[in-house]
Design a protein around this motif. Structure first.
Motif, PDB file in Angstrom:
ATOM      1  N   ALA A   1       0.840  -1.202   0.000  1.00 12.44           N
ATOM      2  CA  ALA A   1       0.000   0.000   0.000  1.00 12.44           C
ATOM      3  C   ALA A   1       0.873   1.249   0.000  1.00 12.44           C
ATOM      4  O   ALA A   1       0.614   2.209  -0.731  1.00 12.44           O
ATOM      5  CB  ALA A   1      -0.929  -0.013   1.215  1.00 12.44           C
TER       6      ALA A   1
ATOM      7  N   GLU B   1      -4.878   2.293  -0.593  1.00 12.53           N
ATOM      8  CA  GLU B   1      -5.165   2.120   0.831  1.00 12.53           C
ATOM      9  C   GLU B   1      -4.867   0.694   1.272  1.00 12.53           C
ATOM     10  O   GLU B   1      -5.048  -0.266   0.508  1.00 12.53           O
ATOM     11  CB  GLU B   1      -6.631   2.457   1.113  1.00 12.53           C
ATOM     12  N   GLU B   2      -4.431   0.564   2.543  1.00 12.21           N
ATOM     13  CA  GLU B   2      -4.006  -0.738   3.034  1.00 12.21           C
ATOM     14  C   GLU B   2      -5.129  -1.765   2.978  1.00 12.21           C
ATOM     15  O   GLU B   2      -4.919  -2.921   2.584  1.00 12.21           O
ATOM     16  CB  GLU B   2      -3.491  -0.617   4.477  1.00 12.21           C
TER      17      GLU B   2
END
Length: 342
Positions: free
Chosen positions: A30, A36-37
């Motif tokens: 990410a 986004e993670e």
């Protein structure tokens, strides 16, 4: 690049980033991709389900378990499955899809021809108006997959020469066998010699005739387009498109007859020139091709051996056969031996 194999932009970004690492977590990827993670973790799980990545254990082995199986509470780390194994099923599916599309195209084409409102409608289509004529012309040239046969006569009307050149270059780039017979008067146009030279250098085969009976383009021996007299269409450019039929066969025979009688044009440092009596012997490059063919080389292997394209080998072979008056490569070999070419 990987979108062609079914990966979206975000999936491709994650896959490409992981390719540069032995293993990586969703958080690391990410940070590297600006995704986004949570989304990165979802993508990794999806890629793992599809067999493109695998969860890596501390020992470096692979498992098909989910991200929660990482050692202790450490976040799962992922590694790529070898692309040669993982991507093969996607590539096969793409090929199968293309094959199904080609089959559907053929079926629709045949169905259209068989259900035309009038019997002649499936053989001859009349096109009226400069825009419509130009559209159908580009369809024929850009749709060709194997061969284009063209008669060039007079000044272009519906399709400007620069527009025709674009379609011509597209066909040559696809490896289409492109043969043209031009009326001698065609070369009198402004800048025509320059464009003709560029076409020959790109792979177009051009011959010159004193005169031709009509303008024409034949695409893959399945469709042909012939202009009509503008007086018959109220002064507008018009043409007929001929589909597979006895009429199309006659047009192809007409082209081959004119092609056999016409003289080849060759490039020079400043333009093009017509073949002379001194050109009736094979060139050094043609003899190199001949020697390899007689030694049992395929066209592809001969091209690789000489460092030229397959199209160049085919063009040289065709000219050798024309010089020999041969209808087959067996006849070409017999003529070469008798004439002392080798």
């Amino acid at each position: 690049m990987l979108q062609a194999l079914g990966l979206g932009p975000a999936e491709e970004a994650i896959y490409t980033a992981l390719m540069a690492r032995p293993t990586a977590s969703a958080r690391e990827l990410a940070g590297q991709t600006a995704i986004e993670e949570g989304e990165a973790a979802r993508i990794l799980l999806d890629l793992a389900t599809r067999g493109l990545v695998a969860v890596a254990t501390e020992a470096g082995s692979e498992t098909s378990e989910s991200a929660d199986c990482g050692a202790g509470f450490q976040p799962a780390r992922y590694r790529l499955t070898p692309p040669s194994v993982a991507m093969a099923p996607f590539l096969v599916e793409q090929r199968n899809a293309l094959h199904r599309a080609e089959t559907a195209f053929s079926m629709l084409t045949e169905q259209y021809r068989s259900t035309a409102a009038h019997p002649a409608g499936s053989v001859v289509e009349v096109v009226v108006g400069a825009e419509q004529v130009a559209h159908r012309f580009h369809q024929l040239q850009r749709g060709a997959q194997r061969e284009l046969l063209v008669f060039l006569v007079g000044v272009p009307i519906a399709v400007p020469r620069e527009d025709a050149d674009v379609s011509e270059n597209s066909a040559l780039d696809r490896g289409v066998d492109f043969r043209v017979v031009a009326a001698r008067s065609y070369l009198d146009g402004e800048d025509v010699s320059r464009d003709v030279r560029a076409g020959i250098l790109a792979g177009l085969e051009l011959r010159l005739a004193d005169s031709l009976p009509l303008k024409m383009v034949v695409s893959d021996r399945e469709r042909a387009m012939v202009p009509l007299d503008m007086a018959d269409s109220g002064g507008e450019p018009s043409a007929i498109v001929v589909h597979r039929s006895g009429l199309l066969t006659a047009l192809v025979h007409l082209f081959e007859r004119e092609w056999a009688q016409a003289r080849p044009l060759y490039t020079t440092a400043t333009g093009v020139r017509e073949e002379s009596a001194a050109d009736q012997q094979p060139t050094e490059g043609e003899l190199e091709v001949l020697a390899l063919l007689l030694a049992g080389f395929s066209d592809r292997r001969a091209a690789s051996q000489l460092g030229v394209s397959i199209r160049t080998v085919e063009r040289r072979t065709r000219r050798l056969m024309d010089l020999a008056g041969a209808d087959s490569r067996l006849q070409l070999g017999w003529h070469a031996a008798r004439s002392g070419w080798l």
